[in-house]
Design a protein around this motif. Structure first.
Motif, PDB file in Angstrom:
ATOM      1  N   MET B 319     -26.309  -4.424  -4.798  1.00 13.42           N
ATOM      2  CA  MET B 319     -25.186  -5.143  -4.187  1.00 13.42           C
ATOM      3  C   MET B 319     -23.936  -4.943  -4.984  1.00 13.42           C
ATOM      4  O   MET B 319     -22.841  -4.762  -4.431  1.00 13.42           O
ATOM      5  N   ASP B 320     -24.029  -4.969  -6.312  1.00 13.63           N
ATOM      6  CA  ASP B 320     -22.855  -4.753  -7.171  1.00 13.63           C
ATOM      7  C   ASP B 320     -22.202  -3.423  -6.878  1.00 13.63           C
ATOM      8  O   ASP B 320     -20.980  -3.344  -6.702  1.00 13.63           O
ATOM      9  N   ALA B 321     -23.019  -2.405  -6.888  1.00  7.59           N
ATOM     10  CA  ALA B 321     -22.465  -1.072  -6.680  1.00  7.59           C
ATOM     11  C   ALA B 321     -21.702  -0.998  -5.383  1.00  7.59           C
ATOM     12  O   ALA B 321     -20.598  -0.426  -5.324  1.00  7.59           O
ATOM     13  N   SER B 322     -22.241  -1.664  -4.407  1.00  4.28           N
ATOM     14  CA  SER B 322     -21.598  -1.617  -3.096  1.00  4.28           C
ATOM     15  C   SER B 322     -20.228  -2.233  -3.140  1.00  4.28           C
ATOM     16  O   SER B 322     -19.250  -1.700  -2.632  1.00  4.28           O
ATOM     17  N   LYS B 323     -20.161  -3.401  -3.801  1.00  5.19           N
ATOM     18  CA  LYS B 323     -18.858  -4.097  -3.914  1.00  5.19           C
ATOM     19  C   LYS B 323     -17.830  -3.227  -4.585  1.00  5.19           C
ATOM     20  O   LYS B 323     -16.703  -3.084  -4.129  1.00  5.19           O
ATOM     21  N   GLU B 324     -18.187  -2.607  -5.669  1.00  6.62           N
ATOM     22  CA  GLU B 324     -17.256  -1.763  -6.411  1.00  6.62           C
ATOM     23  C   GLU B 324     -16.734  -0.632  -5.561  1.00  6.62           C
ATOM     24  O   GLU B 324     -15.564  -0.293  -5.584  1.00  6.62           O
ATOM     25  N   TRP B 325     -17.564  -0.034  -4.851  1.00  5.50           N
ATOM     26  CA  TRP B 325     -17.133   1.062  -4.017  1.00  5.50           C
ATOM     27  C   TRP B 325     -16.031   0.610  -3.059  1.00  5.50           C
ATOM     28  O   TRP B 325     -15.075   1.316  -2.817  1.00  5.50           O
ATOM     29  N   ASP B 326     -16.235  -0.643  -2.549  1.00  4.68           N
ATOM     30  CA  ASP B 326     -15.217  -1.172  -1.647  1.00  4.68           C
ATOM     31  C   ASP B 326     -13.856  -1.194  -2.332  1.00  4.68           C
ATOM     32  O   ASP B 326     -12.846  -0.761  -1.797  1.00  4.68           O
ATOM     33  N   ASN B 327     -13.831  -1.750  -3.562  1.00  2.93           N
ATOM     34  CA  ASN B 327     -12.573  -1.872  -4.317  1.00  2.93           C
ATOM     35  C   ASN B 327     -11.883  -0.530  -4.466  1.00  2.93           C
ATOM     36  O   ASN B 327     -10.706  -0.387  -4.175  1.00  2.93           O
ATOM     37  N   LEU B 328     -12.618   0.397  -4.942  1.00  2.00           N
ATOM     38  CA  LEU B 328     -12.036   1.699  -5.218  1.00  2.00           C
ATOM     39  C   LEU B 328     -11.433   2.292  -3.949  1.00  2.00           C
ATOM     40  O   LEU B 328     -10.337   2.833  -3.980  1.00  2.00           O
ATOM     41  N   GLN B 329     -12.125   2.107  -2.916  1.00  2.00           N
ATOM     42  CA  GLN B 329     -11.595   2.639  -1.648  1.00  2.00           C
ATOM     43  C   GLN B 329     -10.230   2.020  -1.383  1.00  2.00           C
ATOM     44  O   GLN B 329      -9.278   2.701  -1.050  1.00  2.00           O
ATOM     45  N   LYS B 330     -10.180   0.756  -1.541  1.00  2.00           N
ATOM     46  CA  LYS B 330      -8.920   0.045  -1.240  1.00  2.00           C
ATOM     47  C   LYS B 330      -7.793   0.580  -2.087  1.00  2.00           C
ATOM     48  O   LYS B 330      -6.693   0.853  -1.589  1.00  2.00           O
ATOM     49  N   LYS B 331      -7.986   0.723  -3.359  1.00  2.00           N
ATOM     50  CA  LYS B 331      -6.931   1.204  -4.264  1.00  2.00           C
ATOM     51  C   LYS B 331      -6.428   2.559  -3.822  1.00  2.00           C
ATOM     52  O   LYS B 331      -5.192   2.795  -3.783  1.00  2.00           O
ATOM     53  N   ALA B 332      -7.342   3.462  -3.483  1.00  2.00           N
ATOM     54  CA  ALA B 332      -6.918   4.802  -3.073  1.00  2.00           C
ATOM     55  C   ALA B 332      -6.009   4.736  -1.866  1.00  2.00           C
ATOM     56  O   ALA B 332      -4.965   5.413  -1.807  1.00  2.00           O
ATOM     57  N   LEU B 333      -6.348   3.837  -0.962  1.00  2.00           N
ATOM     58  CA  LEU B 333      -5.550   3.727   0.256  1.00  2.00           C
ATOM     59  C   LEU B 333      -4.141   3.283  -0.073  1.00  2.00           C
ATOM     60  O   LEU B 333      -3.160   3.834   0.437  1.00  2.00           O
ATOM     61  N   ALA B 334      -4.073   2.268  -0.994  1.00  2.48           N
ATOM     62  CA  ALA B 334      -2.737   1.741  -1.353  1.00  2.48           C
ATOM     63  C   ALA B 334      -1.858   2.835  -1.898  1.00  2.48           C
ATOM     64  O   ALA B 334      -0.675   2.966  -1.524  1.00  2.48           O
ATOM     65  N   ALA B 335      -2.396   3.631  -2.833  1.00  2.00           N
ATOM     66  CA  ALA B 335      -1.612   4.714  -3.425  1.00  2.00           C
ATOM     67  C   ALA B 335      -1.103   5.659  -2.345  1.00  2.00           C
ATOM     68  O   ALA B 335       0.069   6.083  -2.398  1.00  2.00           O
TER      69      ALA B 335
END
Lengths: 383, 1015
Positions: B319-335
Motif C-alpha cells: 500500500m505504501d508503494a502505491s501511495k508514493e507512486w501517486d505523489n510522484l505522478q502529481k509532481k511531474a504533472l505540475a512541472a
C-alpha cells in the motif's frame, strides 16, 4: 685725678614701713662729706638712682639739695650725677643747664644732653661721658634710629652720641645698667622682664674707668676698671652680708687706674638672725637696735613671735619660719591630686575616713560597679 | 577665655565707636588700663561682661544694660557691643545691644528697639557661622563653663568686690569649685551608691513578699505547717500507689484467662469460615471447565502467529508503494504545466526586446543635446546678473546725488553765520587800545597818590626834626654856659693850684714874682680837672648834636620841598578826575569787553575754517556722483548685450530641451528601463530550463515506484496461499478465524493463572477445614461477651486508682517545689543582707555619714589645698613671707577637721591663724589677687577643665602703700603667668611708670577715647 665713685643712694626709700632718710642723712653728712675733704677728691660721680621713686618725699629732696650744695658750692668739687631707673629723668634734670655752670652736672632727660663733661687735671683733660638710664624706646625716639630695641644697642648708640669730641682724651664712663656677670639683690627693680636688660661689658672697653650703678652689691665686672660702687646703705635683707661704701679711684696721666673701697657705716645695721626662736631670744647681742630679720628654724609655729621679738629688737622688721609644717593636712595626703586616678583618690579617702577598717573585697567590688555606672553615664572625669 | 577684639558703640562714656584690639598686645602678659576718674576704665570690663552675659560687673545690683547707652551718643547711633574671644582653639564673636530709643529712619521722633543678641563662631579663614540668637547667655555659659556670678569672682575681679572669693563661706566656695572642677560627678557617685543601697533593700523586701505569697499558695501559714503537709501528702501517695498495684495485678491475671478463651473461640470461627469458602468454590467448577477449553484453542492459534504477521507486513508495504507512486505522478504533472505557461510568454518577450532597441537610440540622441542645454543655462544666468548690477548702480548714483545736495545746503548755512559775525575785528581793536590807555592812567594816578603821601610824611618828619633842633640848640647853649662857668672856676682855681705849692721865695709861674702877698684861695666848688673835662666833653657833645639836628632838619626840609615840587608837576600833567581805583575799575570793565570781543573773533575764525571744509566736502560728493552715473551707464550696456546672446540661443534650442538637468533625468530613466528589461528576459529563460529538468526527474521516479508496487503484490499472493493451508492443518474452520484469534493471544497467560489458583485454593480450604475440626474437638464455644465485660470493669478500676495516685503525686510535687523555692529564696535573702551591709557601709563612707565629709567634699578639699598652695607662692612673695593661706582647722578631731572649705590666714609674726576677714584692706587685696591667680593656675592644669587664661583686676592697688605696691608689682612681673593675660585697671601713678604696656583712656569733649600705648 682723684675721683670718688658712688651710686644708688635711693634717697627717701621706705624700708618695711620706715623712711630711711635719717640714716641716709647721717651717713652722707657725717661720713661722706668729711671723706671728700680728707681724701682731696677732685670729682664726685653718682651713677644713678639718686631717689627711690620718681616723686620722692620732700625730706629726700631737701637732703639731696643740702649735699649737692655742700659738695659744689662749699667744697667746690665738680659733682657729676646721672639719673637711674628709679628716678624720673626729667624731674631730676631740672635746671641742669644752669647748675652745670656751678659745677653740678646732671644728665637726665635725653633732650638736654650736651656731650661729655671735660674736667682738667695736671696731666690734661679728662672727659666724663654721662649716660643716664633710658628705655630703649626712648633712645630710639631720641636718636631717630629704628634699629634700637634692646638695652645693649641703646647703650652703644647713646654712648657714641655722648662721647663726641673726646677722642684722644682720657675718658670715664658713668652709666646705670645691668652688666652681665653681676650679682643682683632683692632691692633692685628689674629693668626688664626676661633678661633683655643685660649689657656686655665690652661696650666700655675704650674707657679708662667705668663708674656703674644699679646693682647694690659693690663688685667689679670682668676687669677692675668696670665697677659697681654699690648702694649707700643696705636696702634689703639679701644685702645683709654686703659691704657698703664708696670707691675712691685714682686716674693717672697715662690712663691707669687704681681703686680702693671706702666703707660707710650707718647707725643701724641690717642683719639676718638665724637659729631657733628660743636661741635668738636668749643669745647675747649688743646691737639690738639693728634692723633684723629673724629666720627661725622651728617646725612648730611660734605664738606671738613678732611681738616677743620686738621686745628684744625694737627694729625687728620680719619673721620667717621656712621650716614650719605648712599645713598638716597636706602631710597626711601623700599624693599629688594631679597625678592620681579617681580610684586612687577614693582609696586614700577611705583610708583617711576609716583608718581602722580598710575596704573589704566586697566593698571594692561594689565600688567598681559604681564607677562603671558613673563612667557610662558621664564619661571620664578631669583626672 | 582670651579676649581678642572688643568693639563698642555708644556705650557708657564712649560716644562713638571704640575699638580695642587685644591682638596688639602680642605675647605681653601684663597690661594696665589707666585714665582719669570717670573716663571709662571699668566700662571696658563692663562691656566684656555685658557682651557675654547681658549683665554688668556690678551684677544684678549694679547698673543694668539698658542704662549703658552713652549720653553723648547721637540719636542715630545704636548702642551695641561686639566681643570676639577665643576659648581653647575656637574663636567666637558675640554681639549684643540693649533696648534703646533710636531715631526713626524716616520722619522725626524715636522708635523703641528691643534687646538683641547673637553668637557666631569663626573659623581660621574668618568665615562666620551663626550659633544661636536666642538664649545667647546660656550658650556662653556652656562654652565658658561658668555663669556670670562665677565669672565675676574668678576672671574679672570687680571694683570693691574682689574679696568675694576669699571671704565666701564654705557652701559658696563649694559651688564655685564644683563648677570649675566638675566635681558634681562625685555627688552623682553618692547618688548611685544610694540607688544601689535602695535597690538591695528593695530586693530583700521583694523576696520576703514572694515567700509569703508562696506560702499562702501552698495553703500553709508558715513553713512548719508546710513541711507537715508535705509529710502527710507523701504518706497518702504511698498508700494510693499500693492500691493501684494490686488492682493491676488482678486485672492481668484475668486477662490471661480471657486470652485462653479467645483462642478457643477463634478456632471455632475459623472452622466456620473454611466451610463457607469451600462451598463457594464448588459452585465455580463449571466456569472453570469452560475456560480450559478456550485455553486450548488459543494455544493452537499461537502457533500460527508468525506467518500471519508476515502476511500483514507485505500488505502494508504494498500500500505504501502505491501511495508514493501517486505523489510522484502529481509532481511531474505540475512541472509540466509550469513549463507550458512560461512558453506562452514568449511573444511578449520579443516585443519588449524591440522596444529596448528603440530606447537605446533615443538615449544617444538626448546625450548629444545636453551640451547645448547647459550653454543656454549659462547665458541666462549671465543676463540675470547683469540686470542686477544695473539696478544697484542706479541706486548708488541717486544716493550720491542726494549727499551732494545735503552738503551744499550745509555750506550755505555756515556762510550765512559767518557773515553775521563780520566786522567784529575793528571793534576789538578799538576796545583793546582803550583798555590799555585806561590802565596806564590808573597806574599813573596811583603813582601820584604815592608821591603825595611821601610828601606828607616828609613834612611830618621835618616838623619833628625842627622840634628836635630847637631842643638841641637849647641844650647846647646850656651846656656851653655850664662849661664856661666851670672852666672859669677851674681857671680861677688854677690860681689856687699854683698858689698851693707856692711859698715865699718861689717864683710865681705866672708873673715871676717871688713874693706872694695874697695867695689865691680855694674857691668853693672847686671842680676837679676831671669835672671840667666832663663838662667840656658834654658841651662838645651837645654842640655836635645840635649840629646834627640842624643838618637833619635841613635835609628833611630839602626833601619835602623836592617832593612837593614833583607832586605838583605831575598833578599839573594829569588832572585829578578820578582816583586810581576808579580808573582801574574802568580799565577792568574795558578788559572784559575786550575779552568778549576776542571770543567772538575766535568764533568767526572757526566758522571760516568750517566753511572751507564744507566746500571740500561738496566737491568730493559731486565727484562721487559722477562716478556712480558712469558705472550705471556701463552696467546697462552690459545687460543689453547679454539679452541679445540669450535670445539667439533660444532660437536654436527648443523649449523642452533647455533644461540640462531635466534632460539628464530623462536619459537616466531610459537607461534604467533598458536594464530592467534585460534582467527580466534572463530570468524567464532560466525558469524555463529549470522546469524542464524537474519534469524529467519526477517522471523517472514514478516509474521506479510502480515497479516496486507490482513486485509486492505478487509476494502477498504467495504468502496468503501458504497460510491457508496451515490453518486447515490445525483444525481451523478458515483462515479468518485464525487471524482474528491472533488478537487475543495475550489472554492465554491469565487464563492459565486463574485456573491454577482456583485449584490451589480449593485444596487449601479443604485442608483448613480438617485442621480446624481437629482443634475444636471436645471444646465448647466460649461466651466472649461475658469475658469481655468483666475485663472492661477491671480495666476501669485500674485506671481510676492510677489516676488518683497521679493526682496525689502531682500535689506532692508542687508542694516540694514550693518548699525548695522558698529555701532558695532564703539563701538569696541571706546573700542580700550581706550585700546590704556592704553597700550600706560603702554608702556611709561615700556620703560621710559618720565623718561628715563626703567624697566630693574631700576631693574639693584636696583641690582647695592645691589652689592655696599655688596662691601661697604669690602671697609669700607679695607679703614678704608673712602670710599664708590655709584651710581652716576649726576642729581638733583630725578627721572632722577637713569638713570645711573655709580659708584662713596664717600670720608668721604671731604664729596664729585667723580668719581671712581680719586682714586689712591692702592685705585682703593681695590675698584675693594671689588666690585668683592660684585658682587660675590649678584650673588650667586640668585637661578638659575650664580655660581660665585671662584675669582682670579693677582697682585695688590704691589700697597698697608704696613699698607694698613695689613688692606686689615685682611679684606680678616676676612670676611667669603661664601664658595668662593679666589686665589691671588703676589710676595709681607708679603703675603707669612701671608697666610698659598700657591702654590709655582719655576724656574729650564728646565722650572718651581709648588707645593702646605699647613701648
Amino acid at each position: 685725678m682723684r675721683i670718688l665713685h658712688t651710686a644708688d643712694w635711693h634717697l627717701g626709700k621706705m624700708f618695711y614701713g620706715d623712711y630711711l632718710t635719717e640714716e641716709q642723712g647721717y651717713v652722707l653728712k657725717e661720713q661722706f662729706l668729711p671723706l671728700l675733704k680728707d681724701e682731696g677728691v677732685e670729682a664726685v660721680v653718682l651713677s644713678g638712682d639718686v631717689y627711690d621713686r620718681s616723686l620722692p618725699p620732700a625730706a629726700a629732696v631737701e637732703l639731696f639739695d643740702e649735699i649737692a650744695t655742700k659738695v659744689t658750692a662749699e667744697l667746690h668739687i665738680p659733682f657729676l650725677v646721672i639719673s637711674g631707673n628709679h628716678d624720673s629723668a626729667s624731674r631730676l634734670s631740672f635746671g641742669s643747664a644752669l647748675l652745670a655752670r656751678q659745677g653740678l652736672y646732671i644728665a637726665g632727660d635725653l633732650d638736654k644732653l650736651t656731650g661729655p663733661v671735660i674736667l682738667r687735671d695736671e696731666a690734661g683733660p679728662v672727659a666724663f661721658v654721662l649716660l643716664p638710664y633710658a628705655e630703649p624706646a626712648d633712645v630710639r625716639h631720641f636718636l631717630d634710629d629704628e634699629t634700637i630695641h634692646d638695652h645693649q644697642k641703646a647703650l652703644e648708640a647713646l654712648c657714641a652720641f655722648q662721647s663726641r669730641g673726646c677722642d684722644g682724651m682720657r675718658a670715664v664712663c658713668v652709666s646705670h645698667v645691668f652688666a652681665s656677670g653681676g650679682k643682683s639683690s632683692d632691692s633692685e627693680r628689674p629693668l626688664s622682664i626676661g633678661g633683655t636688660d643685660l649689657i656686655d661689658s665690652a661696650a666700655f672697653d675704650r674707657f679708662q674707668y667705668t663708674a656703674l650703678g644699679h646693682l647694690h652689691g659693690p663688685q667689679q665686672v670682668g676687669r677692675p676698671e668696670v665697677r659697681y660702687a654699690g648702694s649707700l646703705l643696705k636696702y634689703s635683707f639679701s644685702e645683709a652680708t654686703q659691704k657698703k661704701g664708696a670707691v675712691l679711684v685714682d686716674l693717672d696721666g697715662d690712663g691707669k687706674v687704681s681703686s680702693q673701697f671706702i666703707p660707710l657705716t650707718p647707725h643701724h645695721d641690717v642683719r639676718i638672725l638665724k637659729g631657733s626662736f628660743q636661741d635668738i631670744m636668749e643669745r647675747e647681742d649688743d646691737r639690738t637696735g639693728d634692723y633684723v630679720l629673724a629666720r627661725i628654724d622651728d617646725t612648730e609655729p611660734v605664738l606671738d613671735g613678732m611681738a616677743r621679738l620686738r621686745k628684744k629688737y625694737p627694729n625687728a622688721m620680719a619673721l620667717e619660719a621656712p621650716q614650719r609644717c605648712v599645713s598638716a593636712s597636706a602631710g597626711d595626703r601623700d599624693f599629688n591630686i594631679r597625678g592620681t586616678t579617681e580610684e586612687q583618690l577614693f582609696s586614700s579617702f577611705a583610708a583617711a575616713m576609716r583608718p581602722d577598717q580598710p575596704l573589704s573585697e566586697k566593698e571594692t567590688g561594689c565600688l567598681h560597679q559604681l564607677w562603671d555606672a558613673l563612667r557610662k553615664e558621664e564619661g571620664g572625669g578631669i583626672l | 577665655m582670651k579676649p581678642v577684639y572688643l568693639d563698642m558703640t555708644a556705650f557708657g562714656p564712649y560716644a562713638g565707636r571704640q575699638v580695642i584690639d587685644f591682638r596688639l598686645l602680642g605675647d605681653r602678659q601684663l597690661f594696665l588700663i589707666y585714665g582719669p576718674t570717670g573716663s571709662g576704665k571699668t566700662t571696658i570690663l563692663d562691656a566684656m561682661c555685658y557682651a557675654l552675659y547681658g549683665e554688668l560687673t556690678g551684677g544684678t545690683e549694679g547698673r543694668n544694660g539698658a542704662h549703658m547707652r552713652s549720653e553723648y551718643a547721637t540719636a542715630e547711633e545704636t548702642t551695641r557691643v561686639a566681643f570676639t574671644f577665643r576659648v581653647g582653639q575656637k574663636l567666637y564673636r558675640v554681639e549684643r545691644s540693649p533696648e534703646q530709643e533710636i531715631a526713626k529712619k524716616r520722619g522725626t521722633g524715636t522708635r523703641h528697639v528691643s534687646m538683641k543678641a547673637a553668637l557666631y563662631e569663626q573659623d581660621e579663614s574668618g568665615n562666620e557661622t551663626l550659633v544661636t540668637s536666642k538664649n545667647v547667655s546660656q550658650e556662653i555659659e556652656q562654652i565658658l563653663g561658668f555663669k556670670s556670678d562665677q565669672f565675676r569672682q574668678v576672671v574679672l575681679l570687680p571694683q570693691g568686690d574682689f574679696r568675694k572669693l576669699l571671704l565666701a563661706n564654705s557652701s559658696d566656695r563649694q559651688r564655685i569649685m564644683q563648677v570649675l572642677f566638675h566635681t558634681q560627678r562625685y555627688d552623682r557617685l553618692q547618688v548611685l551608691a544610694r540607688t544601689m543601697y535602695d535597690d538591695v533593700s528593695r530586693a530583700y523586701e521583694d523576696l520576703k513578699k514572694k515567700i509569703e505569697q508562696y506560702l499562702s499558695l501552698a495553703g500553709a501559714a508558715d513553713e512548719e505547717t508546710l513541711t507537715r503537709t508535705i509529710a502527710d501528702k507523701t504518706a497518702r501517695t504511698e498508700t494510693a500507689k499500693e492500691q493501684a498495684g494490686k488492682a493491676v495485678r488482678q486485672r492481668d491475671a484475668f486477662q490471661e484467662e480471657v486470652q485462653q478463651a479467645e483462642a478457643v473461640a477463634s478456632h471455632w470461627k475459623a472452622w466456620d469460615d473454611a466451610r463457607t469458602r469451600l462451598q463457594k468454590l464448588e459452585e465455580q467448577k463449571d466456569t472453570m471447565a469452560e475456560m480450559r477449553k478456550r485455553l486450548d484453542l488459543l494455544e493452537k492459534a499461537r502457533l500460527l502467529s508468525e506467518p500471519c504477521r508476515t502476511l500483514d507486513d507485505i500488505q502494508k508495504q504494498g500500500m505504501d508503494a502505491s501511495k508514493e507512486w501517486d505523489n510522484l505522478q502529481k509532481k511531474a504533472l505540475a512541472a509540466d504545466e509550469e513549463l507550458k505557461r512560461l512558453n506562452g510568454q514568449e511573444t511578449d518577450m520579443k516585443a519588449g526586446h524591440d522596444a529596448c532597441e528603440r530606447d537605446k537610440a533615443g538615449v544617444i540622441r538626448l546625450e548629444s543635446l545636453v551640451g547645448e542645454a547647459s550653454s543656454y543655462a549659462a547665458l541666462k544666468a549671465e543676463r540675470d546678473k547683469a540686470s542686477q548690477t544695473a539696478a544697484a548702480c542706479e541706486k548708488a548714483w541717486h544716493r550720491a546725488d542726494q549727499n551732494r545736495e545735503a552738503a551744499q545746503n550745509e555750506l550755505e548755512m555756515i556762510r550765512k553765520n559767518r557773515d553775521a559775525l563780520s566786522g567784529r575785528e575793528g571793534e576789538y581793536e578799538k576796545t583793546k587800545a582803550r583798555t590799555k590807555q585806561w590802565k596806564l592812567r590808573a597806574a599813573q594816578e596811583k603813582q601820584i597818590e604815592a608821591l603825595q603821601q611821601t610828601w606828607q610824611d616828609t613834612e611830618g618828619k621835618q616838623k619833628e626834626a625842627a622840634d628836635r633842633l630847637q631842643k638841641a640848640v637849647k641844650k647846647a647853649m646850656q651846656d656851653k654856659t655850664d662849661f664856661e662857668a666851670v672852666n672859669a672856676m677851674f681857671l680861677q682855681g688854677q690860681a689856687f693850684v699854683l698858689a698851693e705849692h707856692l711859698h715865699d721865695g718861689d717864683a710865681c709861674p705866672v708873673c715871676g714874682a717871688v713874693s706872694h702877698p695874697k695867695l689865691a684861695v680855694k674857691p668853693a666848688d672847686f671842680p676837679e680837672k676831671a669835672d671840667v673835662e666832663r663838662c667840656h666833653n658834654r658841651a662838645e657833645a651837645s654842640e655836635k648834636q645840635r649840629q646834627q639836628a640842624e643838618q637833619d632838619a635841613q635835609v628833611l626840609n630839602a626833601q619835602a620841598r623836592e617832593q612837593q615840587r614833583q607832586y605838583e608837576a605831575l598833578r599839573q600833567q594829569y588832572p585829578a578826575d578820578g582816583t586810581s581805583a576808579d580808573w582801574s575799575r574802568r580799565a577792568d570793565q574795558s578788559a572784559a569787553e575786550e575779552a568778549a570781543l576776542l571770543k567772538e573773533i575766535e568764533q568767526v575764525r572757526k566758522l571760516t575754517q568750517q566753511l572751507e571744509e564744507k566746500e571740500k566736502t561738496v566737491t568730493l560728493r559731486s565727484a562721487e556722483g559722477e562716478q556712480a552715473r558712469k558705472a550705471y551707464e556701463e552696467a546697462r550696456l552690459h545687460l543689453t548685450r547679454a539679452e541679445e546672446g540669450l535670445s539667439r540661443a533660444e532660437q536654436t534650442l527648443p523649449e523642452e530641451y533647455r533644461n540640462p538637468a531635466a534632460l539628464k533625468k530623462k536619459i537616466q530613466s531610459l537607461k534604467q528601463r533598458l536594464a530592467e528589461f534585460e534582467q527580466k528576459e534572463k530570468d524567464w529563460n532560466a525558469a524555463r530550463q529549470q522546469k524542464e529538468q524537474e519534469k524529467a526527474h519526477w517522471s523517472g521516479q514514478a516509474k521506479i515506484k510502480a515497479e516496486q508496487r507490482d513486485a509486492l503484490r505478487l509476494k502477498y499472493k504467495s504468502a496468503l496461499e501458504e497460510l491457508k493451508s496451515q490453518a486447515g492443518q490445525y483444525g481451523f474452520r478458515d483462515m479468518n478465524e485464525c487471524r482474528a484469534l491472533q488478537k487475543e493471544l495475550q489472554q492465554i497467560e491469565s487464563l492459565k493463572d486463574t485456573l491454577t489458583s482456583y485449584e490451589a485454593s480449593r485444596q487449601q480450604t479443604q485442608g483448613q477445614v480438617l485442621q480446624e475440626e481437629k482443634a475444636i474437638k471436645d471444646k465448647a464455644r466460649p461466651d466472649m461477651e461475658r469475658y469481655r465485660k468483666k475485663l472492661d470493669a477491671l480495666n476501669q478500676a485500674c485506671q481510676d486508682l492510677s489516676r488518683q495516685q497521679a493526682a496525689l503525686a502531682a500535689e506532692l510535687g508542687q508542694l516540694m517545689n514550693c518548699a525548695s523555692q522558698i529555701r532558695a529564696w532564703h539563701e538569696e535573702q541571706a546573700e542580700l543582707s550581706e550585700r546590704y551591709k556592704t553597700v550600706g557601709a560603702l554608702y556611709d563612707l561615700i556620703s560621710g555619714k559618720t565623718t561628715g565629709i563626703n567624697f566630693e567634699r574631700y576631693v574639693l578639699g584636696a583641690l582647695l589645698d592645691e589652689v592655696l598652695q599655688a596662691a601661697n607662692q604669690r602671697l609669700q612673695k607679695m607679703s614678704r613671707n608673712r602670710y599664708e593661706l590655709q584651710r581652716s582647722h576649726s576642729w581638733d578631731d583630725r578627721r572632722v577637721r577637713q569638713i570645711g572649705l573655709d580659708i584662713e590666714v596664717f600670720d608668721a609674726y604671731t604664729g596664729y591663724a585667723r580668719p581671712a576677714n581680719t586682714l586689712s584692706g591692702g592685705e585682703t587685696f593681695l590675698a584675693s589677687l594671689s588666690l585668683a591667680l592660684g585658682l587660675a593656675d590649678v584650673v588650667q592644669a586640668y585637661s578638659g577643665g575650664i580655660h581660665l587664661d585671662t584675669i582682670f583686676i579693677d582697682e585695688g592697688f590704691g589700697t597698697l602703700d608704696p613699698e607694698t605696691l613695689d613688692f606686689a608689682l615685682k611679684a606680678l612681673l616676676e612670676l611667669r603667668q603661664g601664658g595668662r593675660l593679666v589686665g589691671i585697671i588703676s589710676h595709681v601713678g607708679e603703675l603707669r611708670e612701671r608697666i610698659d604696656t598700657r591702654l590709655a583712656v582719655r576724656k574729650t569733649d564728646c565722650g572718651s577715647v581709648a588707645s593702646f600705648e605699647l613701648l
